[in-house]
Scaffold this motif. Structure first.
Motif, PDB file in Angstrom:
ATOM      1  N   GLU B  60       0.829  -1.199   0.000  1.00 46.58           N
ATOM      2  CA  GLU B  60       0.000   0.000   0.000  1.00 46.58           C
ATOM      3  C   GLU B  60       0.869   1.257   0.000  1.00 46.58           C
ATOM      4  O   GLU B  60       0.635   2.191  -0.760  1.00 46.58           O
ATOM      5  N   VAL B  61       1.886   1.236   0.874  1.00 42.68           N
ATOM      6  CA  VAL B  61       2.755   2.411   0.962  1.00 42.68           C
ATOM      7  C   VAL B  61       3.498   2.634  -0.352  1.00 42.68           C
ATOM      8  O   VAL B  61       3.494   3.732  -0.907  1.00 42.68           O
ATOM      9  N   VAL B  62       4.110   1.548  -0.870  1.00 42.19           N
ATOM     10  CA  VAL B  62       4.891   1.683  -2.105  1.00 42.19           C
ATOM     11  C   VAL B  62       3.984   2.081  -3.258  1.00 42.19           C
ATOM     12  O   VAL B  62       4.320   2.934  -4.083  1.00 42.19           O
ATOM     13  N   ASN B  63       2.807   1.475  -3.307  1.00 39.83           N
ATOM     14  CA  ASN B  63       1.867   1.792  -4.373  1.00 39.83           C
ATOM     15  C   ASN B  63       1.469   3.263  -4.315  1.00 39.83           C
ATOM     16  O   ASN B  63       1.453   3.952  -5.333  1.00 39.83           O
ATOM     17  N   ASN B  64       1.158   3.740  -3.107  1.00 47.01           N
ATOM     18  CA  ASN B  64       0.794   5.147  -2.961  1.00 47.01           C
ATOM     19  C   ASN B  64       1.916   6.053  -3.426  1.00 47.01           C
ATOM     20  O   ASN B  64       1.681   7.030  -4.132  1.00 47.01           O
ATOM     21  N   ILE B  65       3.135   5.722  -3.008  1.00 48.93           N
ATOM     22  CA  ILE B  65       4.260   6.603  -3.341  1.00 48.93           C
ATOM     23  C   ILE B  65       4.561   6.559  -4.828  1.00 48.93           C
ATOM     24  O   ILE B  65       4.704   7.591  -5.480  1.00 48.93           O
ATOM     25  N   VAL B  66       4.637   5.353  -5.394  1.00 47.31           N
ATOM     26  CA  VAL B  66       5.044   5.248  -6.800  1.00 47.31           C
ATOM     27  C   VAL B  66       3.912   5.652  -7.735  1.00 47.31           C
ATOM     28  O   VAL B  66       4.089   6.493  -8.624  1.00 47.31           O
ATOM     29  N   MET B  67       2.732   5.082  -7.532  1.00 41.38           N
ATOM     30  CA  MET B  67       1.656   5.293  -8.502  1.00 41.38           C
ATOM     31  C   MET B  67       0.938   6.634  -8.325  1.00 41.38           C
ATOM     32  O   MET B  67       0.396   7.174  -9.271  1.00 41.38           O
ATOM     33  N   HIS B  68       0.902   7.155  -7.102  1.00 41.93           N
ATOM     34  CA  HIS B  68       0.116   8.365  -6.891  1.00 41.93           C
ATOM     35  C   HIS B  68       0.946   9.602  -6.590  1.00 41.93           C
ATOM     36  O   HIS B  68       0.430  10.702  -6.569  1.00 41.93           O
ATOM     37  N   LEU B  69       2.234   9.423  -6.301  1.00 40.29           N
ATOM     38  CA  LEU B  69       3.072  10.604  -6.086  1.00 40.29           C
ATOM     39  C   LEU B  69       4.156  10.726  -7.151  1.00 40.29           C
ATOM     40  O   LEU B  69       4.243  11.733  -7.835  1.00 40.29           O
ATOM     41  N   ARG B  70       4.975   9.656  -7.290  1.00 42.31           N
ATOM     42  CA  ARG B  70       6.130   9.810  -8.194  1.00 42.31           C
ATOM     43  C   ARG B  70       5.746   9.741  -9.661  1.00 42.31           C
ATOM     44  O   ARG B  70       6.196  10.571 -10.451  1.00 42.31           O
ATOM     45  N   LEU B  71       4.947   8.764 -10.040  1.00 47.29           N
ATOM     46  CA  LEU B  71       4.628   8.623 -11.459  1.00 47.29           C
ATOM     47  C   LEU B  71       3.915   9.866 -12.004  1.00 47.29           C
ATOM     48  O   LEU B  71       4.316  10.393 -13.043  1.00 47.29           O
ATOM     49  N   PRO B  72       2.889  10.392 -11.295  1.00 49.12           N
ATOM     50  CA  PRO B  72       2.269  11.620 -11.821  1.00 49.12           C
ATOM     51  C   PRO B  72       3.263  12.765 -11.923  1.00 49.12           C
ATOM     52  O   PRO B  72       3.218  13.545 -12.876  1.00 49.12           O
ATOM     53  N   ARG B  73       4.175  12.857 -10.965  1.00 43.67           N
ATOM     54  CA  ARG B  73       5.063  14.013 -11.041  1.00 43.67           C
ATOM     55  C   ARG B  73       6.115  13.832 -12.119  1.00 43.67           C
ATOM     56  O   ARG B  73       6.492  14.805 -12.783  1.00 43.67           O
ATOM     57  N   VAL B  74       6.554  12.607 -12.357  1.00 39.79           N
ATOM     58  CA  VAL B  74       7.489  12.382 -13.460  1.00 39.79           C
ATOM     59  C   VAL B  74       6.804  12.692 -14.786  1.00 39.79           C
ATOM     60  O   VAL B  74       7.344  13.401 -15.640  1.00 39.79           O
ATOM     61  N   LEU B  75       5.574  12.192 -14.956  1.00 41.17           N
ATOM     62  CA  LEU B  75       4.841  12.443 -16.200  1.00 41.17           C
ATOM     63  C   LEU B  75       4.553  13.933 -16.368  1.00 41.17           C
ATOM     64  O   LEU B  75       4.684  14.492 -17.456  1.00 41.17           O
ATOM     65  N   CYS B  76       4.163  14.566 -15.270  1.00 44.82           N
ATOM     66  CA  CYS B  76       3.844  15.984 -15.321  1.00 44.82           C
ATOM     67  C   CYS B  76       5.094  16.789 -15.687  1.00 44.82           C
ATOM     68  O   CYS B  76       5.034  17.693 -16.528  1.00 44.82           O
ATOM     69  N   ALA B  77       6.225  16.447 -15.085  1.00 46.53           N
ATOM     70  CA  ALA B  77       7.475  17.141 -15.394  1.00 46.53           C
ATOM     71  C   ALA B  77       7.810  16.963 -16.869  1.00 46.53           C
ATOM     72  O   ALA B  77       8.220  17.904 -17.552  1.00 46.53           O
ATOM     73  N   MET B  78       7.614  15.745 -17.364  1.00 41.98           N
ATOM     74  CA  MET B  78       7.894  15.441 -18.757  1.00 41.98           C
ATOM     75  C   MET B  78       7.027  16.311 -19.674  1.00 41.98           C
ATOM     76  O   MET B  78       7.513  16.954 -20.605  1.00 41.98           O
ATOM     77  N   LEU B  79       5.722  16.327 -19.392  1.00 37.64           N
ATOM     78  CA  LEU B  79       4.784  17.055 -20.256  1.00 37.64           C
ATOM     79  C   LEU B  79       4.993  18.558 -20.161  1.00 37.64           C
ATOM     80  O   LEU B  79       4.976  19.269 -21.171  1.00 37.64           O
ATOM     81  N   VAL B  80       5.219  19.066 -18.937  1.00 39.95           N
ATOM     82  CA  VAL B  80       5.444  20.507 -18.774  1.00 39.95           C
ATOM     83  C   VAL B  80       6.745  20.910 -19.460  1.00 39.95           C
ATOM     84  O   VAL B  80       6.796  21.914 -20.179  1.00 39.95           O
ATOM     85  N   GLY B  81       7.796  20.098 -19.271  1.00 33.00           N
ATOM     86  CA  GLY B  81       9.076  20.392 -19.916  1.00 33.00           C
ATOM     87  C   GLY B  81       8.936  20.425 -21.426  1.00 33.00           C
ATOM     88  O   GLY B  81       9.395  21.361 -22.089  1.00 33.00           O
ATOM     89  N   GLY B  82       8.284  19.397 -21.955  1.00 34.37           N
ATOM     90  CA  GLY B  82       8.084  19.336 -23.401  1.00 34.37           C
ATOM     91  C   GLY B  82       7.240  20.490 -23.899  1.00 34.37           C
ATOM     92  O   GLY B  82       7.561  21.133 -24.909  1.00 34.37           O
ATOM     93  N   GLY B  83       6.166  20.775 -23.175  1.00 35.24           N
ATOM     94  CA  GLY B  83       5.250  21.845 -23.581  1.00 35.24           C
ATOM     95  C   GLY B  83       5.932  23.196 -23.557  1.00 35.24           C
ATOM     96  O   GLY B  83       5.834  23.969 -24.522  1.00 35.24           O
ATOM     97  N   LEU B  84       6.651  23.490 -22.462  1.00 39.77           N
ATOM     98  CA  LEU B  84       7.314  24.799 -22.360  1.00 39.77           C
ATOM     99  C   LEU B  84       8.389  24.945 -23.425  1.00 39.77           C
ATOM    100  O   LEU B  84       8.582  26.024 -23.991  1.00 39.77           O
TER     101      LEU B  84
END
Lengths: 397, 350
Positions: B60-84
């Motif tokens: 539960e802890v790992v899933n929360n951290i990886v799937m709900h914190l890190r993965l969205p932020r990695v994807l978001c960083a990727m998309l924002v970086g690409g977009g900007l």
């Protein structure tokens, strides 16, 4: 490359293991259901935990400072506190064993300094995943600076309440909120009674006689509208006029709507900026000169500069030499941690403040360890340890 | 005019190579953060075979951290970086100035102004799944960019430099307005706005990833799809018109797409400067000025820069997090200067 990865993996699994072991001693309040693989956690239970269940009628609903209504099915037993004043408050409610994480700024009481850290003060610096890995069932954050954290944590199924009192009555309200959530309402009531009792007791010791420093230019100012409590009658023109310098560059003071302003008012002082509406407005040095304070106060240990140097810096400000406070060198430092946090030590801050202003009186607190009536049997808690109040840090040059 | 034939092979290698690096870095950064998660646990959560068994508690802890914190932020960083980065390419081409980027032109300041107004009015309202901050940021960004462009038009589009200067003036005014609002308002709201202006991916969520994906895809289609028009526009108004380009329509299309992606970036991650400036420049060093290569490579480099910066922001002084903008500048700056010095003799930078 492959070897590097396996090494890294090994190293990391060790760290996870170690950090879990480290977390065990703090698991005293942990419910059995949440840690099935740790039979030892029951052994660590403190009397608090058994007391807890008695005062908790599920579901408990509380409203926080942002107006959010949060429902709790069971008493909170793993708490992460994100601000120093709530950390102090939680410990004061004898819930110290339930705290599993704090911030770098949570330096009091001493047991809090040994807990895992999750960041600095502002929301920006707080590591969300550090919070998640502590498996909290409650995160207590500040309603102003931490607002953006709340949706993120809620999405992960972590209950969050936003506190951050800005007056003594709000401090007592927050204590009641926490008491309800953790099932220690009696403790919270005792806390409120103790805080209010101590403040009243200290106020009763204020001499109603001639003031130690005669006011310089007693131009009478309108009273703040929200006077918190009726005070003993005293001619307002006789009140000492005080300038509280929260920060020196740019100069920021404590307005009458802040809890510091409230303490000043309770100490029978007149805030020279009692006409401002912001809790901590930025002001100009000229306005301090024109308002002629009799006393200048500032919090110590905010900038690490020695108190004497700070006083010297204030004295040597251009055009300040004719301010009554500067002429009489009535410039004092107050313990910044106590005075700047609206937490349980507000009583000690108030005592220190009174001691500075009325040096002839020996102000006394009630026996600080036992709030009246309720808690005679429980002295063991690490909290509320204010037995020896260090004397006020007084700089009379 | 078949531009693909003129693109050297090396450029394609660069493109695919940086794509691979981006994917590797993104995956590795999933294992980085203040709480230690081993690759074993990471594989287990990602459902890969032969991974170790986690207890339900750990899971539960790992899933929360990886799937709900890190993965969205990695994807978001990727998309924002690409977009900007794509917005940067678009603005640089449109203003015919390599210094133009979303930050300097005023798109970011406009978004900041809109967001500051939203915070002061209310920060709790949700409009179509976005907070009021996001919607106001979008309108602020569009308003400022169109104002800049309208001023340019009023001056008869005489010079790209005047356009850039008016952009700088207006963005300074927007910044001043933000400061004024902050100064006059309650300190409590200041804390919200200031932390938000610092830029961070700490609160990225799947909702934002969805919106950012949409915005980045849109600008990819519009900006990359207009590569040849961008090439033609770079040759000057007269040449572009003689090549059959409808100037006004083209300019508005580029402005809108670049502003939208900037506004969504600002709304989901706050203000992050430098990426829009540096990623296109880096790409230009490598593949030259052909937009069919420049746009995608800029996007990938921008994404790479932000994913790296965000990973470093998480671990540099863990458990304390750093604002990602600090890392972006500290990471990109020296690299950029290095390239600048090395190629200053080769005549790529005019």
């Amino acid at each position: 490359m492959a070897k590097w990865i396996t090494d890294y993996v090994k190293c990391n699994s060790m760290l996870v293991l170690v950090s879990m072991l480290v977390m065990l001693p703090n698991a005293g309040c942990t419910n059995d259901a949440t840690l099935p693989q740790n039979p030892s956690s029951t052994a660590d239970r403190t009397p608090t935990a058994s007391l807890v269940s008695k005062q908790f009628d599920a579901p408990v609903t509380v409203t926080d400072r942002l107006g959010r209504v949060v429902e709790f099915d069971k008493p909170s037993q793993r708490i992460v506190s994100l601000s120093p004043e709530t950390t102090e408050l939680i410990f004061a409610l004898k819930l110290g064993d339930c705290v599993v994480g704090v911030t770098e700024f949570c330096n009091y009481p001493e047991p809090a300094t040994r807990l895992p850290r999750v960041g600095l003060g502002i929301a920006e610096s707080i590591s969300r995943e550090s919070i998640v890995s502590l498996r909290p069932d409650l995160v207590v954050c500040r309603w102003d600076t931490h607002a953006r954290l709340i949706p993120t944590l809620e999405r992960l199924g972590i209950k969050v309440i936003a506190l951050g009192p800005q007056s003594i009555s709000e401090l007592c309200q927050d204590a009641m909120t926490l008491g309800k959530i953790a099932g220690v309402s009696a403790e919270a009531v005792a806390f409120s009674e103790s805080i209010n009792g101590e403040i009243q007791r200290l106020r009763a010791q204020i001499p109603n006689q001639e003031l130690p420093i005669s006011p310089g230019n007693a131009e009478s100012r309108p009273e703040a509208e929200n006077a918190p409590a009726p005070r003993p009658t005293m001619d307002s023109s006789k009140k000492l006029r005080v300038y509280y310098e929260l920060w020196n560059s740019p100069p920021i003071t404590a307005g009458p709507k802040s809890f510091i302003g409230e303490l000043l008012e309770l100490a029978q002082l007149e805030n020279i900026f009692d006409d401002v509406t912001l809790p901590s407005p930025q002001i100009s040095f000229e306005s301090v000169i024109s308002r002629n304070p009799d006393i200048i106060l500032f919090p110590s240990n905010e900038s690490g500069v020695a108190v004497a140097e700070q006083v010297e810096a204030i004295v040597s400000r251009k055009g300040w030499e004719n301010i009554p406070a500067v002429k009489k060198r009535a410039i004092y430092a107050i313990d910044g941690d106590r005075m700047s946090r609206c937490g349980p030590r507000i009583v000690e801050a108030f005592k220190e403040l009174l001691q500075l202003i009325y040096p002839d009186v020996d102000f006394k607190l009630n026996t600080p360890d036992t709030p009246p009536g309720i808690l005679e049997s429980k002295q063991a808690g690490p909290q509320r340890n204010g037995p020896e109040l260090t004397g006020p840090e007084k700089v009379q040059l | 005019m078949n531009s693909e034939e003129q693109v050297p092979r090396a450029a394609w290698h660069w493109l695919w190579g940086s794509c691979g690096v981006l994917l590797c870095v993104s995956f590795l950064s999933l294992a980085l953060g203040s709480s230690n998660i081993s690759f074993d646990s990471l594989f287990a959560i990602l459902g890969l075979p032969n991974s170790k068994n986690l207890t339900s508690e750990e899971k539960e802890v790992v899933n929360n951290i990886v799937m709900h914190l890190r993965l969205p932020r990695v994807l978001c960083a990727m998309l924002v970086g690409g977009g900007l980065a794509m917005a940067g390419v678009a603005f640089q081409c449109l203003f015919r100035n390599p210094l133009a980027d979303p930050y300097i032109i005023g798109a970011s300041s406009g978004a900041a102004l809109g967001a500051a107004i939203a915070v002061l009015l209310t920060s709790q309202i949700l409009i179509a799944g976005l907070t009021a901050i996001g919607v106001f940021a979008l309108f602020g960004s569009l308003a400022i960019v169109f104002l800049v462009f309208a001023i340019g038009q009023a001056m008869g589009n005489r010079s790209a430099l005047t356009l850039l200067l008016s952009g700088i003036a207006i963005s300074s005014m927007a910044n001043a307005l933000v400061s004024l609002l902050l100064y006059l308002h309650n300190r409590d709201a200041i804390a919200t706005i200031v932390t938000w202006m610092m830029g961070s991916f700490a609160d990225s969520n799947w909702n934002q990833v969805g919106f950012m994906a949409l915005a980045t895809a849109l600008s990819l289609v519009w900006i990359w799809g207009a590569s040849r028009k961008l090439d033609a526009y770079s040759l000057g108004d007269t040449t572009a018109q003689s090549l059959g380009l409808s100037l006004k329509f083209f300019q508005i299309q580029i402005l809108v797409s670049a502003s939208i992606v900037t506004a969504f970036s600002v709304a989901s991650a706050g203000i992050i400067g430098f990426v829009g400036l540096i990623a296109p420049q880096l790409a230009r060093f490598v593949v030259g000025t052909k937009h069919s290569m420049l746009v995608p490579l800029s996007a990938i480099l921008g994404a790479l820069l932000l994913v790296l910066a965000d990973a470093i922001a998480r671990v540099a002084i863990a458990p304390v997090e750093l604002p990602v903008g600090i890392i972006t500048a500290l990471l990109g700056g020296p690299f950029f200067l290095c390239l600048l010095l090395r190629s200053s003799n080769s005549g790529i930078v005019k």
